[in-house]
Design an enzyme around this catalytic site. Sequence first.
Site, PDB file in Angstrom:
ATOM      1  N   MET A 183       0.789  -1.212   0.000  1.00  0.00           N
ATOM      2  CA  MET A 183       0.000   0.000   0.000  1.00  0.00           C
ATOM      3  C   MET A 183       0.834   1.280   0.000  1.00  0.00           C
ATOM      4  O   MET A 183       0.276   2.379   0.015  1.00  0.00           O
ATOM      5  CB  MET A 183      -0.959   0.008   1.202  1.00  0.00           C
ATOM      6  CG  MET A 183      -2.170  -0.898   1.005  1.00  0.00           C
ATOM      7  SD  MET A 183      -3.168  -0.370  -0.400  1.00  0.00           S
ATOM      8  CE  MET A 183      -4.383  -1.702  -0.436  1.00  0.00           C
ATOM      9  N   ASN A 210      -7.934  -2.094   6.599  1.00  0.00           N
ATOM     10  CA  ASN A 210      -7.408  -2.845   7.738  1.00  0.00           C
ATOM     11  C   ASN A 210      -5.894  -3.016   7.717  1.00  0.00           C
ATOM     12  O   ASN A 210      -5.310  -3.423   8.715  1.00  0.00           O
ATOM     13  CB  ASN A 210      -8.084  -4.228   7.747  1.00  0.00           C
ATOM     14  CG  ASN A 210      -7.449  -5.195   8.713  1.00  0.00           C
ATOM     15  OD1 ASN A 210      -7.571  -5.051   9.927  1.00  0.00           O
ATOM     16  ND2 ASN A 210      -6.735  -6.186   8.178  1.00  0.00           N
ATOM     17  N   ILE A 258      -1.749  -2.528   7.727  1.00  0.00           N
ATOM     18  CA  ILE A 258      -0.786  -1.694   8.458  1.00  0.00           C
ATOM     19  C   ILE A 258       0.622  -2.002   7.981  1.00  0.00           C
ATOM     20  O   ILE A 258       0.919  -3.108   7.528  1.00  0.00           O
ATOM     21  CB  ILE A 258      -0.850  -1.889   9.991  1.00  0.00           C
ATOM     22  CG1 ILE A 258      -0.627  -3.353  10.371  1.00  0.00           C
ATOM     23  CG2 ILE A 258      -2.149  -1.352  10.562  1.00  0.00           C
ATOM     24  CD1 ILE A 258      -0.463  -3.572  11.865  1.00  0.00           C
ATOM     25  N   TYR A 299       3.516   4.684  15.001  1.00  0.00           N
ATOM     26  CA  TYR A 299       2.251   3.981  14.788  1.00  0.00           C
ATOM     27  C   TYR A 299       1.086   4.808  15.318  1.00  0.00           C
ATOM     28  O   TYR A 299       0.055   4.975  14.652  1.00  0.00           O
ATOM     29  CB  TYR A 299       2.313   2.626  15.493  1.00  0.00           C
ATOM     30  CG  TYR A 299       1.029   1.839  15.490  1.00  0.00           C
ATOM     31  CD1 TYR A 299       0.637   1.104  14.373  1.00  0.00           C
ATOM     32  CD2 TYR A 299       0.204   1.803  16.621  1.00  0.00           C
ATOM     33  CE1 TYR A 299      -0.540   0.372  14.373  1.00  0.00           C
ATOM     34  CE2 TYR A 299      -0.969   1.068  16.630  1.00  0.00           C
ATOM     35  CZ  TYR A 299      -1.337   0.357  15.502  1.00  0.00           C
ATOM     36  OH  TYR A 299      -2.500  -0.370  15.513  1.00  0.00           O
ATOM     37  N   ILE A 317      -5.126  -7.427  20.547  1.00  0.00           N
ATOM     38  CA  ILE A 317      -5.792  -8.565  19.910  1.00  0.00           C
ATOM     39  C   ILE A 317      -4.746  -9.645  19.634  1.00  0.00           C
ATOM     40  O   ILE A 317      -3.587  -9.341  19.310  1.00  0.00           O
ATOM     41  CB  ILE A 317      -6.473  -8.143  18.590  1.00  0.00           C
ATOM     42  CG1 ILE A 317      -7.311  -6.875  18.802  1.00  0.00           C
ATOM     43  CG2 ILE A 317      -7.321  -9.276  18.037  1.00  0.00           C
ATOM     44  CD1 ILE A 317      -8.433  -7.001  19.789  1.00  0.00           C
ATOM     45  N   THR A 344      -3.529 -11.358  17.347  1.00  0.00           N
ATOM     46  CA  THR A 344      -2.968 -11.651  16.031  1.00  0.00           C
ATOM     47  C   THR A 344      -1.516 -12.085  16.209  1.00  0.00           C
ATOM     48  O   THR A 344      -0.847 -11.709  17.187  1.00  0.00           O
ATOM     49  CB  THR A 344      -3.020 -10.428  15.112  1.00  0.00           C
ATOM     50  OG1 THR A 344      -2.203  -9.388  15.658  1.00  0.00           O
ATOM     51  CG2 THR A 344      -4.449  -9.925  14.966  1.00  0.00           C
TER      52      THR A 344
END
Length: 292
Positions: free
Chosen positions: A93, A119, A121, A183, A218, A220
Amino acid sequence: MGLLLKLFIPLLGAALAFYFYSAPENFNEEMLRGKRVIVTGASSGIGEQMAYHLARMEAHLLLTARTEAKLQKVVERCLELGAASAHYISGSMDSPTLPEEVLREAENTWGGLDMLILNHIGQTSFSYFNGDVGHVRKLMEINFVSYVALATAALPLLKESEGSIVVVSSIAGRMGGPFTAPYSATKFALDGFFSSLRQELIIDKVNVSITLCILGYINTESAVRTVSHIIPDTPAPKEECALEIIRGGALRQREVRYPPRTVSSMLLIRSFAPEFLDSIVRSSYRVENVRR
């Protein structure tokens, strides 16, 4: 002080969760059947789980991520789960041409779009800010500018369908904790841009909803790998998180908070006792494990 917060947050969180989630549940998975949905960052983590939920709901899917091999496997699984259709476009991206390419594919394949879920990053470390402005600039390009570019490219199609934009953000975009400066900056930018854009759409009577998702810790793979040696908390399940994001977008909610008790409690405490909250956050981290 730490014990006080541990006792206080569950009580406060329960009250807030009841307030935010006591409205009648009117989400039905059939709401997504046949809908045309783009999910970015869909090769792993929350994005992958959203793709699987949407596939079970029989949506049409266009998935994007950097790694083509992973995307292929996710698309195959989505078709097995019942997706009306599933395609992918791989790429980073930070490419200025990828957003237009993704939306062109959606228009050529489906003739329109119902939901855009942002979504993805960029990669960053959980560490002291080392003065690398170049990294901040690159992360801003991926985590913020590409979101703006994708939403801009998608708006003509979403206006036609009266669709939805879902922006996956973080509690780091509402409160600046330590070791996340680049971030956190990108997530604060998302909040500012999309909250302002929402107001403009309402003023212009454009029926495109914007749902901002404020996520905590989360489970992940990338998050656990990055922070588990520093943050002792138990992460929330990515599968449930993904479903809550989809639910919020389908119901056109202004905001999704997950896990709701933790996120809502921290944001409320920050509003009236920010220094107290900051001190608790700092004291709860295993600072000795943070890389300089």
